[in-house]
Design a protein around this motif. Structure first.
Motif, PDB file in Angstrom:
ATOM      1  N   LEU A 150      -8.144   7.286  -6.442  1.00  0.00           N
ATOM      2  CA  LEU A 150      -9.166   6.292  -6.119  1.00  0.00           C
ATOM      3  C   LEU A 150      -8.528   5.032  -5.541  1.00  0.00           C
ATOM      4  CD1 LEU A 150     -11.583   6.566  -9.198  1.00  0.00           C
ATOM      5  CD2 LEU A 150     -11.974   7.380  -6.870  1.00  0.00           C
ATOM      6  N   LEU A 151      -7.376   4.638  -6.091  1.00  0.00           N
ATOM      7  CA  LEU A 151      -6.654   3.477  -5.568  1.00  0.00           C
ATOM      8  C   LEU A 151      -6.272   3.699  -4.113  1.00  0.00           C
ATOM      9  CD1 LEU A 151      -5.055   0.795  -5.781  1.00  0.00           C
ATOM     10  CD2 LEU A 151      -3.136   2.134  -6.708  1.00  0.00           C
ATOM     11  N   ALA A 152      -5.687   4.864  -3.826  1.00  0.00           N
ATOM     12  CA  ALA A 152      -5.296   5.167  -2.453  1.00  0.00           C
ATOM     13  C   ALA A 152      -6.514   5.215  -1.534  1.00  0.00           C
ATOM     14  CB  ALA A 152      -4.553   6.494  -2.397  1.00  0.00           C
ATOM     15  N   GLY A 153      -7.599   5.828  -2.012  1.00  0.00           N
ATOM     16  CA  GLY A 153      -8.811   5.904  -1.206  1.00  0.00           C
ATOM     17  C   GLY A 153      -9.365   4.527  -0.868  1.00  0.00           C
ATOM     18  N   GLY A 154      -9.342   3.631  -1.864  1.00  0.00           N
ATOM     19  CA  GLY A 154      -9.815   2.271  -1.617  1.00  0.00           C
ATOM     20  C   GLY A 154      -8.942   1.534  -0.614  1.00  0.00           C
ATOM     21  N   LEU A 155      -7.631   1.720  -0.716  1.00  0.00           N
ATOM     22  CA  LEU A 155      -6.715   1.059   0.214  1.00  0.00           C
ATOM     23  C   LEU A 155      -6.892   1.588   1.636  1.00  0.00           C
ATOM     24  CD1 LEU A 155      -3.483   0.973  -2.005  1.00  0.00           C
ATOM     25  CD2 LEU A 155      -4.885  -0.987  -1.331  1.00  0.00           C
ATOM     26  N   VAL A 156      -7.036   2.922   1.756  1.00  0.00           N
ATOM     27  CA  VAL A 156      -7.231   3.515   3.085  1.00  0.00           C
ATOM     28  C   VAL A 156      -8.554   3.055   3.680  1.00  0.00           C
ATOM     29  CG1 VAL A 156      -7.609   5.686   4.315  1.00  0.00           C
ATOM     30  CG2 VAL A 156      -5.768   5.516   2.634  1.00  0.00           C
ATOM     31  N   ALA A 157      -9.610   3.019   2.847  1.00  0.00           N
ATOM     32  CA  ALA A 157     -10.927   2.598   3.328  1.00  0.00           C
ATOM     33  C   ALA A 157     -10.922   1.149   3.796  1.00  0.00           C
ATOM     34  CB  ALA A 157     -11.968   2.786   2.232  1.00  0.00           C
ATOM     35  N   SER A 158     -10.053   0.339   3.207  1.00  0.00           N
ATOM     36  CA  SER A 158      -9.975  -1.075   3.599  1.00  0.00           C
ATOM     37  C   SER A 158      -9.086  -1.288   4.819  1.00  0.00           C
ATOM     38  CB  SER A 158      -9.464  -1.917   2.432  1.00  0.00           C
ATOM     39  OG  SER A 158      -8.110  -1.593   2.123  1.00  0.00           O
ATOM     40  N   GLY A 159      -8.557  -0.187   5.373  1.00  0.00           N
ATOM     41  CA  GLY A 159      -7.773  -0.286   6.594  1.00  0.00           C
ATOM     42  C   GLY A 159      -6.277  -0.414   6.399  1.00  0.00           C
ATOM     43  N   ARG A 160      -5.797  -0.176   5.182  1.00  0.00           N
ATOM     44  CA  ARG A 160      -4.360  -0.287   4.926  1.00  0.00           C
ATOM     45  C   ARG A 160      -3.614   0.862   5.587  1.00  0.00           C
ATOM     46  NH1 ARG A 160      -3.777  -5.502   3.266  1.00  0.00           N
ATOM     47  NH2 ARG A 160      -5.312  -5.986   1.641  1.00  0.00           N
ATOM     48  N   SER A 161      -2.423   0.588   6.038  1.00  0.00           N
ATOM     49  CA  SER A 161      -1.587   1.596   6.691  1.00  0.00           C
ATOM     50  C   SER A 161      -0.918   2.469   5.643  1.00  0.00           C
ATOM     51  CB  SER A 161      -0.515   0.915   7.540  1.00  0.00           C
ATOM     52  OG  SER A 161       0.416   0.239   6.709  1.00  0.00           O
ATOM     53  N   PRO A 162      -0.383   3.658   6.028  1.00  0.00           N
ATOM     54  CA  PRO A 162       0.366   4.484   5.081  1.00  0.00           C
ATOM     55  C   PRO A 162       1.503   3.718   4.410  1.00  0.00           C
ATOM     56  CG  PRO A 162      -0.112   5.747   7.050  1.00  0.00           C
ATOM     57  CD  PRO A 162      -0.549   4.345   7.332  1.00  0.00           C
TER      58      PRO A 162
ATOM     59  N   ASN B 177      -2.497  14.121  -3.910  1.00  0.00           N
ATOM     60  CA  ASN B 177      -3.777  14.147  -3.198  1.00  0.00           C
ATOM     61  C   ASN B 177      -3.710  13.523  -1.810  1.00  0.00           C
ATOM     62  OD1 ASN B 177      -6.258  15.030  -5.072  1.00  0.00           O
ATOM     63  ND2 ASN B 177      -4.736  14.044  -6.357  1.00  0.00           N
ATOM     64  N   TRP B 178      -2.870  12.519  -1.638  1.00  0.00           N
ATOM     65  CA  TRP B 178      -2.928  11.725  -0.420  1.00  0.00           C
ATOM     66  C   TRP B 178      -1.711  11.838   0.494  1.00  0.00           C
ATOM     67  CZ3 TRP B 178      -6.869   9.231   1.847  1.00  0.00           C
ATOM     68  CH2 TRP B 178      -8.030   9.031   1.091  1.00  0.00           C
ATOM     69  N   LEU B 179      -0.615  12.406   0.009  1.00  0.00           N
ATOM     70  CA  LEU B 179       0.593  12.430   0.838  1.00  0.00           C
ATOM     71  C   LEU B 179       0.369  13.118   2.193  1.00  0.00           C
ATOM     72  CD1 LEU B 179       3.537  11.713   1.212  1.00  0.00           C
ATOM     73  CD2 LEU B 179       4.169  13.796  -0.056  1.00  0.00           C
ATOM     74  N   PRO B 180      -0.224  14.323   2.244  1.00  0.00           N
ATOM     75  CA  PRO B 180      -0.437  14.944   3.564  1.00  0.00           C
ATOM     76  C   PRO B 180      -1.278  14.080   4.505  1.00  0.00           C
ATOM     77  CG  PRO B 180      -0.766  16.549   1.816  1.00  0.00           C
ATOM     78  CD  PRO B 180      -0.679  15.209   1.156  1.00  0.00           C
ATOM     79  N   THR B 181      -2.349  13.476   3.977  1.00  0.00           N
ATOM     80  CA  THR B 181      -3.211  12.629   4.800  1.00  0.00           C
ATOM     81  C   THR B 181      -2.458  11.410   5.324  1.00  0.00           C
ATOM     82  OG1 THR B 181      -5.157  13.325   3.542  1.00  0.00           O
ATOM     83  CG2 THR B 181      -5.347  11.293   4.819  1.00  0.00           C
ATOM     84  N   LEU B 182      -1.659  10.792   4.455  1.00  0.00           N
ATOM     85  CA  LEU B 182      -0.883   9.623   4.869  1.00  0.00           C
ATOM     86  C   LEU B 182       0.131   9.992   5.951  1.00  0.00           C
ATOM     87  CD1 LEU B 182      -0.234   7.939   1.393  1.00  0.00           C
ATOM     88  CD2 LEU B 182      -1.862   7.210   3.147  1.00  0.00           C
ATOM     89  N   LEU B 183       0.731  11.166   5.828  1.00  0.00           N
ATOM     90  CA  LEU B 183       1.715  11.605   6.825  1.00  0.00           C
ATOM     91  C   LEU B 183       1.049  11.895   8.169  1.00  0.00           C
ATOM     92  CD1 LEU B 183       3.911  13.966   4.606  1.00  0.00           C
ATOM     93  CD2 LEU B 183       4.533  11.699   5.460  1.00  0.00           C
ATOM     94  N   VAL B 184      -0.135  12.506   8.133  1.00  0.00           N
ATOM     95  CA  VAL B 184      -0.867  12.781   9.372  1.00  0.00           C
ATOM     96  C   VAL B 184      -1.284  11.460  10.032  1.00  0.00           C
ATOM     97  CG1 VAL B 184      -2.997  13.746  10.323  1.00  0.00           C
ATOM     98  CG2 VAL B 184      -1.652  15.070   8.688  1.00  0.00           C
ATOM     99  N   THR B 185      -1.747  10.510   9.224  1.00  0.00           N
ATOM    100  CA  THR B 185      -2.122   9.195   9.758  1.00  0.00           C
ATOM    101  C   THR B 185      -0.919   8.509  10.396  1.00  0.00           C
ATOM    102  OG1 THR B 185      -3.798   8.991   8.019  1.00  0.00           O
ATOM    103  CG2 THR B 185      -3.151   6.971   9.170  1.00  0.00           C
ATOM    104  N   ARG B 186       0.253   8.750   9.828  1.00  0.00           N
ATOM    105  CA  ARG B 186       1.477   8.154  10.362  1.00  0.00           C
ATOM    106  C   ARG B 186       1.827   8.733  11.730  1.00  0.00           C
ATOM    107  NH1 ARG B 186       6.241   7.745   6.230  1.00  0.00           N
ATOM    108  NH2 ARG B 186       5.234   5.720   5.884  1.00  0.00           N
TER     109      ARG B 186
END
Length: 416
Positions: free
Chosen positions: A361-373, A239-248
């Motif tokens: 949900l874990l990844a979403g919470g971490l991203v929402a809190s400002g965590r980096s990829p 669910n999150w790999l593409p988003t994390l890569l784009v954020t990177r």
């Protein structure tokens, strides 16, 4: 543990026919599982989906998978593997088609939930058929061969997205509905009923008592732990790999390519996991598989915004995470006798699906809190470690226990 539906005398032609059909079913399952993610960018503007509604759209199918896995396993044990598989294919085929015809957000979410019920019900039947269609010595690779179809189906969905063949989002759900329904008739014509002949002692003992007897309770708990944490990692990445890569810093096309590589490498990893499981050094092999998963997650986490580096790391993660899944799916049917195998596998898969809800949900919470990829990927390393430890302990435990024998039912296959 005794009882079964197929025997070692099964003809090579019969086994090949079975594996071809269930491999096709697994590919269709993989396509439908990722169809929502591929269609989402197109349907979101049509329905005006908010981020919260988009999350509900994704999670509704996952909740359906939980209920479907339990129901599919129970139906499999009571009415036969063929009936359970065909019923599941019809359910997710019908409701995938219905998804293409919805006009409101509420209908969209409801149809995706019901599609998930069918998708969840198919997998316990596929695992049981694959395990029982071959000898004990080849059971691991048989299940992994079938399961390799799931990431291949996901790769097909990724190719559709990359090629821009889903301009009308409805076509994905129409294709995802027609394909399983077309497979039902060949399954009914070419597979035997695959019913489980329960001994009287097994009937009187009861399903739950067999799943949690003194000899199986520890294996059941270890299996649940491995599935929960393993699938938690897998679905977070899906669910999150593409988003994390784009954020990177990668663009969407590059992220899509790495996701495709992840899926194709995952299919190879599934086959590798089966070979690992059938080896005499299965405990060592399982340890290597999870060590590779942890190492590749760390590599992916620290990789710079470079396509080649992320592609290599993504391939390594795909191989190892799907190899770990193949180990678990191969182990699961070996934990139970045939009379409760479908139910046991179905409940284990359902527990894993709970992890598939919590991972994103874990990844979403971490991203929402400002965590980096990097921080998000590093956060799932302990999760992978816990799943790996449980799986390796289970492998060690099963190595010292008598294995379930596969008896009965040879005449059913011989007639086909």
């Amino acid at each position: 543990m005794t009882g079964g539906i197929m025997s070692a005398t099964t003809s090579q032609t019969g086994s090949a026919r079975i594996f071809f059909l269930i491999f096709l079913a697994a590919i269709i399952e993989g396509f439908d599982l990722q169809a929502a993610g591929v269609a989402a960018p197109k349907l979101a503007p049509v329905f005006g989906l908010t981020p919260a509604q988009m999350g509900l759209f994704f999670s509704s199918a996952t909740f359906g998978l939980i209920f479907g896995a339990i129901a599919g396993g129970v139906v499999s044990d009571r009415f036969g593997r063929r009936f359970g598989l065909c019923a599941s294919l019809l359910v997710f085929g019908i409701f995938s088609l219905a998804t293409a015809g919805v006009s409101t957000v509420e209908q969209l979410i409801a149809m995706r939930f019901l599609t998930g019920v069918g998708l969840g019900g198919a997998l316990p039947n596929l695992v049981s058929i694959a395990a029982e269609a071959t000898s004990q010595e080849r059971r691991g690779r048989a299940v992994s061969l079938m399961y390799a179809g799931v990431p291949l189906g996901g790769a097909v969905a990724s190719i559709v997205a990359m090629a821009g063949l889903h301009d009308d989002w409805r076509t994905l759900f129409i294709a995802g509905g027609i394909m399983p329904m077309l497979l039902v008739l060949p399954l009914l014509l070419l597979l035997p009923p695959l019913r489980v002949e329960k001994k009287q002692s097994a009937k009187s003992e009861g399903t739950w008592r067999q799943l949690f007897s003194q000899g199986t309770v520890l294996s059941t708990l270890l299996l649940w732990t491995g599935f929960f944490f393993g699938i938690m990692v897998l679905y977070l990445l899906l669910n999150w790999l593409p988003t994390l890569l784009v954020t990177r810093g990668l663009n969407r096309e590059q992220a899509g390519l790495i996701q495709l590589i992840f899926n194709i490498a995952g299919a190879a990893g599934s086959l590798l996991g089966g070979l690992f499981l059938d080896s005499r050094r299965k405990v060592l092999n399982g340890t290597i598989c999870f060590a590779l998963l942890v190492g590749s997650l760390i590599l992916l986490g620290i990789a710079p915004a470079n396509v080649a580096m992320n592609a290599i790391a993504g391939a390594m993660v795909g191989v190892s995470v799907m190899g770990a899944q193949a180990l678990l799916y191969g182990i699961a049917p070996q934990c139970y006798g045939a009379a409760v195998r479908g139910t046991g596998v179905g409940i284990a898969v359902a527990v894993g699906r709970i992890g598939s809800v919590l991972g994103p949900l874990l990844a979403g919470g971490l991203v929402a809190s400002g965590r980096s990829p990097t921080e998000v990927l590093m956060a799932i390393v302990p999760v992978a470690l816990v799943g790996g430890i449980a799986t390796v302990v289970l492998l060690s435990r099963l190595r010292g226990l008598p294995t379930a024998t596969s008896v009965n039912g040879a005449a059913a296959l011989a007639k086909n």
